[in-house]
Structures are given as structure tokens and as C-alpha cells.
Scaffold this motif. Structure first.
Motif, PDB file in Angstrom:
ATOM      1  N   ASP A  67      29.356  36.524  44.540  1.00 46.12           N
ATOM      2  CA  ASP A  67      30.615  36.441  45.291  1.00 46.12           C
ATOM      3  C   ASP A  67      31.815  36.411  44.345  1.00 46.12           C
ATOM      4  O   ASP A  67      32.838  37.051  44.605  1.00 46.12           O
ATOM      5  N   GLU A  68      31.686  35.660  43.237  1.00 44.67           N
ATOM      6  CA  GLU A  68      32.770  35.611  42.255  1.00 44.67           C
ATOM      7  C   GLU A  68      33.015  36.992  41.647  1.00 44.67           C
ATOM      8  O   GLU A  68      34.162  37.384  41.439  1.00 44.67           O
ATOM      9  N   CYS A  69      31.937  37.717  41.381  1.00 47.77           N
ATOM     10  CA  CYS A  69      32.069  39.087  40.843  1.00 47.77           C
ATOM     11  C   CYS A  69      32.835  39.963  41.824  1.00 47.77           C
ATOM     12  O   CYS A  69      33.724  40.716  41.422  1.00 47.77           O
ATOM     13  N   LYS A  70      32.480  39.871  43.093  1.00 51.26           N
ATOM     14  CA  LYS A  70      33.145  40.690  44.102  1.00 51.26           C
ATOM     15  C   LYS A  70      34.629  40.348  44.180  1.00 51.26           C
ATOM     16  O   LYS A  70      35.477  41.240  44.232  1.00 51.26           O
ATOM     17  N   VAL A  71      34.956  39.061  44.161  1.00 50.24           N
ATOM     18  CA  VAL A  71      36.357  38.640  44.209  1.00 50.24           C
ATOM     19  C   VAL A  71      37.105  39.164  42.986  1.00 50.24           C
ATOM     20  O   VAL A  71      38.217  39.700  43.104  1.00 50.24           O
ATOM     21  N   GLN A  98      36.385  41.773  41.190  1.00 49.11           N
ATOM     22  CA  GLN A  98      36.525  43.227  41.312  1.00 49.11           C
ATOM     23  C   GLN A  98      37.638  43.577  42.303  1.00 49.11           C
ATOM     24  O   GLN A  98      38.417  44.508  42.055  1.00 49.11           O
ATOM     25  N   ASP A  99      37.723  42.830  43.398  1.00 46.24           N
ATOM     26  CA  ASP A  99      38.796  43.064  44.374  1.00 46.24           C
ATOM     27  C   ASP A  99      40.165  42.776  43.753  1.00 46.24           C
ATOM     28  O   ASP A  99      41.117  43.542  43.944  1.00 46.24           O
ATOM     29  N   ILE A 100      40.260  41.684  43.004  1.00 49.77           N
ATOM     30  CA  ILE A 100      41.516  41.336  42.333  1.00 49.77           C
ATOM     31  C   ILE A 100      41.878  42.425  41.329  1.00 49.77           C
ATOM     32  O   ILE A 100      43.031  42.852  41.245  1.00 49.77           O
ATOM     33  N   LYS A 101      40.886  42.897  40.586  1.00 49.07           N
ATOM     34  CA  LYS A 101      41.133  43.946  39.584  1.00 49.07           C
ATOM     35  C   LYS A 101      41.670  45.209  40.248  1.00 49.07           C
ATOM     36  O   LYS A 101      42.613  45.825  39.751  1.00 49.07           O
ATOM     37  N   LYS A 102      41.090  45.591  41.398  1.00 46.11           N
ATOM     38  CA  LYS A 102      41.573  46.783  42.109  1.00 46.11           C
ATOM     39  C   LYS A 102      43.032  46.613  42.525  1.00 46.11           C
ATOM     40  O   LYS A 102      43.830  47.547  42.398  1.00 46.11           O
ATOM     41  N   ASP A 128      42.225  45.589  30.950  1.00 49.72           N
ATOM     42  CA  ASP A 128      41.220  46.087  30.012  1.00 49.72           C
ATOM     43  C   ASP A 128      40.528  44.973  29.235  1.00 49.72           C
ATOM     44  O   ASP A 128      39.340  45.088  28.932  1.00 49.72           O
ATOM     45  N   ASP A 129      41.240  43.907  28.929  1.00 50.04           N
ATOM     46  CA  ASP A 129      40.648  42.841  28.130  1.00 50.04           C
ATOM     47  C   ASP A 129      40.164  41.670  28.984  1.00 50.04           C
ATOM     48  O   ASP A 129      38.976  41.397  29.068  1.00 50.04           O
ATOM     49  N   LEU A 130      41.084  41.002  29.638  1.00 53.26           N
ATOM     50  CA  LEU A 130      40.758  39.769  30.355  1.00 53.26           C
ATOM     51  C   LEU A 130      39.831  40.008  31.547  1.00 53.26           C
ATOM     52  O   LEU A 130      38.762  39.412  31.644  1.00 53.26           O
ATOM     53  N   MET A 131      40.236  40.875  32.464  1.00 58.25           N
ATOM     54  CA  MET A 131      39.418  41.102  33.662  1.00 58.25           C
ATOM     55  C   MET A 131      38.069  41.718  33.295  1.00 58.25           C
ATOM     56  O   MET A 131      37.046  41.354  33.859  1.00 58.25           O
ATOM     57  N   LYS A 132      38.073  42.626  32.353  1.00 61.35           N
ATOM     58  CA  LYS A 132      36.818  43.246  31.933  1.00 61.35           C
ATOM     59  C   LYS A 132      35.880  42.183  31.365  1.00 61.35           C
ATOM     60  O   LYS A 132      34.695  42.147  31.703  1.00 61.35           O
ATOM     61  N   LEU A 146      34.545  39.931  34.225  1.00 60.52           N
ATOM     62  CA  LEU A 146      33.530  40.636  34.999  1.00 60.52           C
ATOM     63  C   LEU A 146      32.213  40.747  34.227  1.00 60.52           C
ATOM     64  O   LEU A 146      31.131  40.601  34.802  1.00 60.52           O
ATOM     65  N   GLU A 147      32.300  40.987  32.935  1.00 58.41           N
ATOM     66  CA  GLU A 147      31.084  41.060  32.121  1.00 58.41           C
ATOM     67  C   GLU A 147      30.373  39.711  32.088  1.00 58.41           C
ATOM     68  O   GLU A 147      29.149  39.647  32.202  1.00 58.41           O
ATOM     69  N   GLN A 148      31.152  38.626  31.948  1.00 55.68           N
ATOM     70  CA  GLN A 148      30.557  37.282  31.946  1.00 55.68           C
ATOM     71  C   GLN A 148      29.876  36.986  33.272  1.00 55.68           C
ATOM     72  O   GLN A 148      28.758  36.456  33.301  1.00 55.68           O
ATOM     73  N   LYS A 149      30.542  37.322  34.368  1.00 62.70           N
ATOM     74  CA  LYS A 149      29.964  37.064  35.687  1.00 62.70           C
ATOM     75  C   LYS A 149      28.713  37.911  35.897  1.00 62.70           C
ATOM     76  O   LYS A 149      27.723  37.442  36.458  1.00 62.70           O
ATOM     77  N   THR A 150      28.737  39.149  35.450  1.00 62.99           N
ATOM     78  CA  THR A 150      27.565  40.015  35.581  1.00 62.99           C
ATOM     79  C   THR A 150      26.409  39.458  34.760  1.00 62.99           C
ATOM     80  O   THR A 150      25.269  39.425  35.223  1.00 62.99           O
TER      81      THR A 150
END
Length: 144
Positions: free
Chosen positions: A38-42, A44-48, A114-118, A121-125
Motif C-alpha cells: 500500500d505504501e508503494c502504491k501511495v 507511486q501515486d504521489i510521484k505521478k 529522480d533521487d528521493l522518490m526513486k 520506491l526502491e526501499q519499499k519494493t
């Protein structure tokens, strides 16, 4: 006072052990996997949304630059109306605003997207993968 600090590591260890015991089950792993998913999805939505905002800012900056370029094509008569210097100043401000917006959008895209959100997302994945593997391991141990 020092007595409280001496016992704090013990309390912390107990809390960690209790949390570990709670989530060292099929249900616990499932809950953690779902929470991280769920955190990953949130994220990803924020990133979009943030990417869309950066794109809007970039497009707006481009539009301002285009307007400024059109304004620079105006052939001002030698005896200009008093509106001419004011207009030139406004057009100049638009140009500066466009440069600033474009620069800020680029910086935002590089540092946040490119840095923070990426990284987040990698940590959550990675966390999600870890919990899925733990759940499979737990299932395998309890089937035997």
C-alpha cells in the motif's frame, strides 16, 4: 535519572522482540506485505502527481518564453506610447519568471523525483520483497 537510561535498552529490546513475535507468523507477514505494498502504491501515486506538476511548470515556462519571443518581435516606433516601456518591463519579467520556473522544475525533477522518490520506491519494493520471502519461508517451515 540515569536509572531510566540504563533500563531503556532493555525496554527497547523487549518491544522489538514483541513486535518480531507478532509479525513472525503467516498473518503478520501478510499484514506487513500488504502495508508495504500500500505504501508503494501511495508513493507511486504521489510521484505521478509530482511528475505532472513538474511537466505543467515546464510547459508554462515554455509558453512564457514563447510569449516573450513574440513580444521581442514587436517593432516599436521611435516615438513610442508610454505603454511601451511598461510592456517591455512586463515581458522581461515574464522571461525571467520562465527561466526561474524552468530551472526550478529541472531541479525538482532531479532532486525529488529522480533521487528521493526513486530511492523511497526502491526501499519499499525491497521491503515488500523481503516480507514476501519471509512469508514463503514461514509457510515452508510450517508445512513440514
Amino acid at each position: 535519572m540515569s536509572h531510566l537510561h540504563a533500563s531503556t535498552p532493555c525496554l527497547w529490546t523487549n518491544a522489538v522482540n514483541q513486535l518480531s513475535d507478532c509479525f513472525s507468523s503467516d498473518e503478520g507477514c501478510r499484514i506487513l506485505t500488504n502495508a508495504v505494498g500500500d505504501e508503494c502504491k501511495v508513493l507511486q501515486d504521489i510521484k505521478k502527481i509530482l511528475e505532472k506538476r513538474a511537466s505543467i511548470d515546464e510547459q508554462y515556462a515554455k509558453n512564457l518564453q514563447d510569449l516573450t519571443a513574440n513580444a521581442n518581435k514587436i517593432s516599436w516606433p521611435t516615438s513610442t506610447h508610454p505603454i511601451a516601456p511598461v510592456s517591455r518591463e512586463i515581458f522581461s519579467q515574464w522571461s525571467q519568471l520562465a527561466i526561474t520556473m524552468s530551472s526550478n522544475a529541472k531541479l525538482f525533477r532531479e532532486s525529488v523525483l529522480d533521487d528521493l522518490m526513486k530511492g523511497l520506491l526502491e526501499q519499499k519494493t525491497d521491503s515488500k520483497t523481503f516480507f514476501e520471502e519471509e512469508r514463503r519461508r514461514y509457510d515452508g517451515e510450517h508445512r513440514k
